[in-house]
Design a protein around this motif. Structure first.
Motif, PDB file in Angstrom:
ATOM      1  N   ARG A  61       0.656  -1.430  -0.411  1.00 24.55           N
ATOM      2  CA  ARG A  61      -0.485   0.043  -0.646  1.00 24.55           C
ATOM      3  C   ARG A  61       0.675   0.819   0.149  1.00 24.55           C
ATOM      4  NH1 ARG A  61      -2.540   3.670   3.014  1.00 24.55           N
ATOM      5  NH2 ARG A  61      -4.343   4.729   3.292  1.00 24.55           N
ATOM      6  N   HIS A  62       1.959   1.181   0.269  1.00 21.42           N
ATOM      7  CA  HIS A  62       2.689   2.617   0.996  1.00 21.42           C
ATOM      8  C   HIS A  62       3.795   1.890  -0.443  1.00 21.42           C
ATOM      9  CE1 HIS A  62       4.949   5.155   3.042  1.00 21.42           C
ATOM     10  NE2 HIS A  62       5.878   5.180   2.950  1.00 21.42           N
ATOM     11  N   ILE A  63       3.621   1.301  -1.008  1.00 23.07           N
ATOM     12  CA  ILE A  63       4.237   1.703  -2.262  1.00 23.07           C
ATOM     13  C   ILE A  63       3.720   2.133  -3.256  1.00 23.07           C
ATOM     14  CG2 ILE A  63       5.019   0.251  -4.233  1.00 23.07           C
ATOM     15  CD1 ILE A  63       6.603  -1.870  -2.630  1.00 23.07           C
ATOM     16  N   ILE A  64       2.492   1.446  -4.073  1.00 25.31           N
ATOM     17  CA  ILE A  64       1.094   2.049  -4.878  1.00 25.31           C
ATOM     18  C   ILE A  64       0.743   3.410  -3.898  1.00 25.31           C
ATOM     19  CG2 ILE A  64      -0.907   1.910  -5.124  1.00 25.31           C
ATOM     20  CD1 ILE A  64      -0.129  -1.456  -4.871  1.00 25.31           C
ATOM     21  N   VAL A  65       0.013   3.926  -3.126  1.00 28.43           N
ATOM     22  CA  VAL A  65      -0.911   4.760  -2.837  1.00 28.43           C
ATOM     23  C   VAL A  65       0.831   5.998  -2.052  1.00 28.43           C
ATOM     24  CG1 VAL A  65      -2.304   6.077  -0.947  1.00 28.43           C
ATOM     25  CG2 VAL A  65      -2.309   3.651  -2.092  1.00 28.43           C
ATOM     26  N   GLY A  66       1.413   5.568  -1.526  1.00 32.15           N
ATOM     27  CA  GLY A  66       2.655   6.902  -0.699  1.00 32.15           C
ATOM     28  C   GLY A  66       2.000   6.589   0.633  1.00 32.15           C
ATOM     29  N   GLY A  67       3.107   7.365   1.873  1.00 29.66           N
ATOM     30  CA  GLY A  67       2.662   8.100   3.385  1.00 29.66           C
ATOM     31  C   GLY A  67       3.283   8.630   3.281  1.00 29.66           C
ATOM     32  N   PRO A  68       2.637   8.920   4.106  1.00 25.22           N
ATOM     33  CA  PRO A  68       3.560  10.635   5.015  1.00 25.22           C
ATOM     34  C   PRO A  68       4.854  10.905   5.009  1.00 25.22           C
ATOM     35  CG  PRO A  68       2.900   8.446   6.907  1.00 25.22           C
ATOM     36  CD  PRO A  68       2.201   8.232   6.187  1.00 25.22           C
ATOM     37  N   GLU A  69       5.838   9.809   4.717  1.00 31.27           N
ATOM     38  CA  GLU A  69       7.102   9.117   4.580  1.00 31.27           C
ATOM     39  C   GLU A  69       7.559   8.465   2.923  1.00 31.27           C
ATOM     40  OE1 GLU A  69       9.678   7.590   7.919  1.00 31.27           O
ATOM     41  OE2 GLU A  69       8.411   8.972   8.252  1.00 31.27           O
ATOM     42  N   ARG A  70       8.211   9.164   2.545  1.00 29.99           N
ATOM     43  CA  ARG A  70       8.581   8.101   1.256  1.00 29.99           C
ATOM     44  C   ARG A  70       9.608   7.335   1.685  1.00 29.99           C
ATOM     45  NH1 ARG A  70       8.111   8.245  -4.244  1.00 29.99           N
ATOM     46  NH2 ARG A  70      10.032   7.363  -5.087  1.00 29.99           N
TER      47      ARG A  70
ATOM     48  N   GLY B  87      12.632   4.651   1.735  1.00 25.18           N
ATOM     49  CA  GLY B  87      14.125   4.847   0.801  1.00 25.18           C
ATOM     50  C   GLY B  87      14.021   2.718  -0.327  1.00 25.18           C
ATOM     51  N   GLY B  88      15.054   2.931  -0.223  1.00 27.89           N
ATOM     52  CA  GLY B  88      15.090   2.048  -1.364  1.00 27.89           C
ATOM     53  C   GLY B  88      16.364   1.040  -0.420  1.00 27.89           C
ATOM     54  N   LEU B  89      16.758   1.627   0.579  1.00 23.72           N
ATOM     55  CA  LEU B  89      17.061   0.046   1.663  1.00 23.72           C
ATOM     56  C   LEU B  89      15.948  -0.211   1.780  1.00 23.72           C
ATOM     57  CD1 LEU B  89      20.441  -1.037   2.865  1.00 23.72           C
ATOM     58  CD2 LEU B  89      20.492   1.208   3.448  1.00 23.72           C
ATOM     59  N   GLU B  90      15.185   1.150   3.018  1.00 24.51           N
ATOM     60  CA  GLU B  90      14.555   0.472   3.722  1.00 24.51           C
ATOM     61  C   GLU B  90      13.435  -0.754   3.388  1.00 24.51           C
ATOM     62  OE1 GLU B  90      13.204   4.300   4.613  1.00 24.51           O
ATOM     63  OE2 GLU B  90      12.740   4.332   6.491  1.00 24.51           O
ATOM     64  N   LEU B  91      13.306  -0.580   2.001  1.00 23.19           N
ATOM     65  CA  LEU B  91      12.782  -1.646   0.897  1.00 23.19           C
ATOM     66  C   LEU B  91      13.073  -2.503   1.464  1.00 23.19           C
ATOM     67  CD1 LEU B  91      10.995   1.119  -1.428  1.00 23.19           C
ATOM     68  CD2 LEU B  91       9.505  -0.368   0.065  1.00 23.19           C
ATOM     69  N   LEU B  92      14.278  -2.593   0.570  1.00 23.93           N
ATOM     70  CA  LEU B  92      15.187  -3.777   0.052  1.00 23.93           C
ATOM     71  C   LEU B  92      15.221  -4.605   1.798  1.00 23.93           C
ATOM     72  CD1 LEU B  92      16.162  -5.446  -1.409  1.00 23.93           C
ATOM     73  CD2 LEU B  92      18.710  -4.115  -0.871  1.00 23.93           C
ATOM     74  N   THR B  93      15.546  -4.007   3.067  1.00 25.99           N
ATOM     75  CA  THR B  93      15.561  -4.436   4.155  1.00 25.99           C
ATOM     76  C   THR B  93      14.276  -5.360   4.729  1.00 25.99           C
ATOM     77  OG1 THR B  93      17.345  -2.675   4.819  1.00 25.99           O
ATOM     78  CG2 THR B  93      16.074  -4.208   6.402  1.00 25.99           C
ATOM     79  N   SER B  94      12.859  -4.265   4.533  1.00 22.51           N
ATOM     80  CA  SER B  94      12.184  -5.045   4.853  1.00 22.51           C
ATOM     81  C   SER B  94      10.953  -5.990   4.072  1.00 22.51           C
ATOM     82  CB  SER B  94      10.299  -3.877   4.807  1.00 22.51           C
ATOM     83  OG  SER B  94      11.127  -2.529   5.170  1.00 22.51           O
ATOM     84  N   SER B  95      11.785  -5.990   3.330  1.00 21.77           N
ATOM     85  CA  SER B  95      11.465  -7.514   1.573  1.00 21.77           C
ATOM     86  C   SER B  95      12.236  -8.676   2.459  1.00 21.77           C
ATOM     87  CB  SER B  95      11.622  -6.994   0.402  1.00 21.77           C
ATOM     88  OG  SER B  95      13.169  -7.080   0.450  1.00 21.77           O
TER      89      SER B  95
ATOM     90  N   MET C   1       9.264 -10.922  -3.153  1.00 19.18           N
ATOM     91  CA  MET C   1      10.333 -10.271  -3.947  1.00 19.18           C
ATOM     92  C   MET C   1       9.762  -9.876  -5.340  1.00 19.18           C
ATOM     93  SD  MET C   1      12.635 -13.585  -4.487  1.00 19.18           S
ATOM     94  CE  MET C   1      11.685 -15.353  -3.329  1.00 19.18           C
ATOM     95  N   VAL C   2       8.385  -9.558  -6.162  1.00 21.67           N
ATOM     96  CA  VAL C   2       8.544  -9.251  -7.306  1.00 21.67           C
ATOM     97  C   VAL C   2       8.052  -8.311  -6.981  1.00 21.67           C
ATOM     98  CG1 VAL C   2       6.838  -8.958  -8.701  1.00 21.67           C
ATOM     99  CG2 VAL C   2       7.572 -11.154  -8.318  1.00 21.67           C
ATOM    100  N   ILE C   3       6.966  -7.680  -5.826  1.00 24.00           N
ATOM    101  CA  ILE C   3       6.604  -6.160  -5.413  1.00 24.00           C
ATOM    102  C   ILE C   3       7.327  -5.369  -4.488  1.00 24.00           C
ATOM    103  CG2 ILE C   3       4.724  -4.602  -4.632  1.00 24.00           C
ATOM    104  CD1 ILE C   3       3.071  -7.134  -5.695  1.00 24.00           C
ATOM    105  N   VAL C   4       8.516  -5.883  -3.423  1.00 26.18           N
ATOM    106  CA  VAL C   4       9.430  -5.115  -2.517  1.00 26.18           C
ATOM    107  C   VAL C   4      10.269  -4.840  -2.919  1.00 26.18           C
ATOM    108  CG1 VAL C   4       9.000  -4.794  -0.017  1.00 26.18           C
ATOM    109  CG2 VAL C   4       6.867  -5.638  -0.879  1.00 26.18           C
ATOM    110  N   ALA C   5      11.034  -6.728  -3.298  1.00 28.37           N
ATOM    111  CA  ALA C   5      12.537  -6.072  -3.427  1.00 28.37           C
ATOM    112  C   ALA C   5      12.338  -5.425  -4.708  1.00 28.37           C
ATOM    113  CB  ALA C   5      12.497  -7.776  -3.099  1.00 28.37           C
ATOM    114  N   SER C   6      11.693  -5.600  -5.299  1.00 25.44           N
ATOM    115  CA  SER C   6      11.753  -5.127  -7.213  1.00 25.44           C
ATOM    116  C   SER C   6      11.486  -3.683  -7.200  1.00 25.44           C
ATOM    117  CB  SER C   6      11.343  -5.753  -8.250  1.00 25.44           C
ATOM    118  OG  SER C   6       9.607  -5.281  -7.803  1.00 25.44           O
ATOM    119  N   ARG C   7      10.629  -2.931  -6.377  1.00 27.29           N
ATOM    120  CA  ARG C   7      10.301  -1.131  -6.380  1.00 27.29           C
ATOM    121  C   ARG C   7      12.140  -1.106  -4.807  1.00 27.29           C
ATOM    122  NH1 ARG C   7       9.855   3.515  -7.928  1.00 27.29           N
ATOM    123  NH2 ARG C   7       8.947   4.481  -6.210  1.00 27.29           N
ATOM    124  N   ALA C   8      12.099  -1.545  -4.279  1.00 25.71           N
ATOM    125  CA  ALA C   8      13.331  -1.112  -3.575  1.00 25.71           C
ATOM    126  C   ALA C   8      14.881  -2.002  -4.546  1.00 25.71           C
ATOM    127  CB  ALA C   8      13.469  -2.191  -2.843  1.00 25.71           C
TER     128      ALA C   8
END
Length: 170
Positions: free
Chosen positions: A43-52, A54-62, A157-164
């Motif tokens: 949801r955060h990737i698609i819609v966004g959130g209060p803070e953007r 970063g790639g490292l945060e997304l990669l770590t989360s994935s 892997m497809v959505i979160v890691a690739s976006r990161a």
């Protein structure tokens, strides 16, 4: 508490049932929370959130989501297959959910029973290959659980890691 009770109590049968219930509930909760966290990330990737993010945060989360997915399903597989650890070690006649090569007719290793590491390998293989490797599902329940695990890993892997990786590359 129940896990400590198993080792300390004299009436272990009841504590073993409580331990199994607690571990099944914990595995289910872990997996539900993983799906919720993954949905929040998407949801955060698609819609966004209060803070953007970063790639490292997304990669770590994935990576964390993928690892928790594997560990949670390994725990679930270990507790469900053939009545759980207790059912397998006591020789209870409960139909297994998975066929390990060591238990296959003609290849059986006498006295061998799968342990947590074997289910961790099964979960890792399912999340990595998105299919069975050498451990075959024998029941519909096992197949559905493996489909669910592979789906969560695929989305991770497809959505979160690739976006990161896309964010990090730019």
């Amino acid at each position: 508490m129940p896990l400590a009770g198993v080792t300390l109590a004299s009436g272990k049968r009841r504590w073993l049932r409580i331990e199994r219930a607690v571990l099944l509930a914990a595995a289910t909760l872990i997996l539900v929370l993983t799906v919720v966290a993954l949905a929040t990330l998407i949801r955060h990737i698609i819609v966004g959130g209060p803070e953007r993010l970063g790639g490292l945060e997304l990669l770590t989360s994935s990576v964390v989501s993928w690892v928790v997915n594997v560990a949670g399903f390994a725990l679930l597989f270990w507790q469900l297959d053939a009545g759980g650890p207790r059912g397998r070690t006591t020789g209870a006649k409960i139909r297994p959910d998975w066929l390990f090569p060591q238990t296959a007719p003609g290849d059986a290793a006498p006295g061998w029973a799968p342990g947590y590491v074997d289910y961790l390998y099964l979960a890792f293989s399912t999340a990595t290959a998105f299919s069975t490797t050498d451990v075959m599902p024998l029941t519909g329940r096992a197949e559905i659980l493996m489909i669910l695990e592979a789906s969560i890993a695929l989305v991770t892997m497809v959505i979160v890691a690739s976006r990161a990786i896309n964010v990090l590359a730019n």
